[in-house]
Design an enzyme around this catalytic site. Structure first.
Site, short mmCIF file in Angstrom:
data_model
loop_
_atom_site.label_atom_id
_atom_site.label_comp_id
_atom_site.label_asym_id
_atom_site.label_seq_id
_atom_site.Cartn_x
_atom_site.Cartn_y
_atom_site.Cartn_z
N ASN A 34 0.83 -1.19 0.00
CA ASN A 34 0.00 0.00 0.00
C ASN A 34 0.87 1.25 0.00
OD1 ASN A 34 0.59 -0.82 2.76
ND2 ASN A 34 -0.94 0.64 3.49
N GLU A 43 0.35 5.35 0.69
CA GLU A 43 -0.49 6.45 1.11
C GLU A 43 0.13 7.78 0.67
OE1 GLU A 43 -2.04 4.26 5.20
OE2 GLU A 43 -0.75 6.03 5.36
N CYS A 80 -3.98 0.67 -2.72
CA CYS A 80 -3.86 -0.54 -1.92
C CYS A 80 -2.76 -1.47 -2.45
CB CYS A 80 -5.19 -1.29 -1.93
SG CYS A 80 -6.57 -0.34 -1.28
N GLU A 102 -3.05 -4.63 -3.14
CA GLU A 102 -3.55 -5.46 -4.23
C GLU A 102 -3.50 -4.72 -5.56
OE1 GLU A 102 -6.03 -6.32 -0.50
OE2 GLU A 102 -5.01 -4.63 -1.41
#
Length: 127
Positions: free
Chosen positions: A40, A42, A51, A53
């Protein structure tokens, strides 16, 4: 499945999560057996990051692969961490309803689902 867990843990170690402090790693296995991992990321314009994934899928697509046959998500939490709704739909773009999705902590798989269980009425999900 140890190879997926190793790849997801390695990616998780590089997560950029200065705001939530919640590092996540993910790994996807393709039909050819190749593994792609992501973490992930941010940013200050929270929640405009992405994310783990999504990162793993982006690496897979950039390589030219298009079929996911297994997924593993790793995080440290009391409960198994599964892909968010958006990532479930992104996974459905490249996987089938029966594709296994494993929720793990850094040492082992805690629970396994199928993508169809996690996203029963996905747009475009193949049986």
């Amino acid at each position: 499945m140890d190879d997926l867990l190793r790849a997801a843990n390695a990616a998780r170690a590089n997560a950029h999560a200065p705001y939530s402090r919640f590092a996540v790693g993910a790994a996807v296995r393709t039909a050819s057996g190749a593994i792609f991992a992501g973490a992930n990321v941010e940013c200050a314009s929270y929640p405009e990051g992405w994310c783990a994934e999504t990162s793993a899928l982006a690496a897979m697509v950039a390589s030219g692969a298009r079929e996911v046959v297994e997924v593993l998500v790793v995080a440290e939490h009391d409960e198994p961490v599964t892909p968010c709704g958006g990532c479930r739909q992104r996974l459905a773009e490249f996987a089938r309803a029966g594709t296994p999705v494993h929720a793990a902590d850094p040492t082992c798989v805690l629970r396994s689902f199928t993508l169809g269980e996690l996203l029963p009425a996905a747009f475009g999900l193949k049986p």
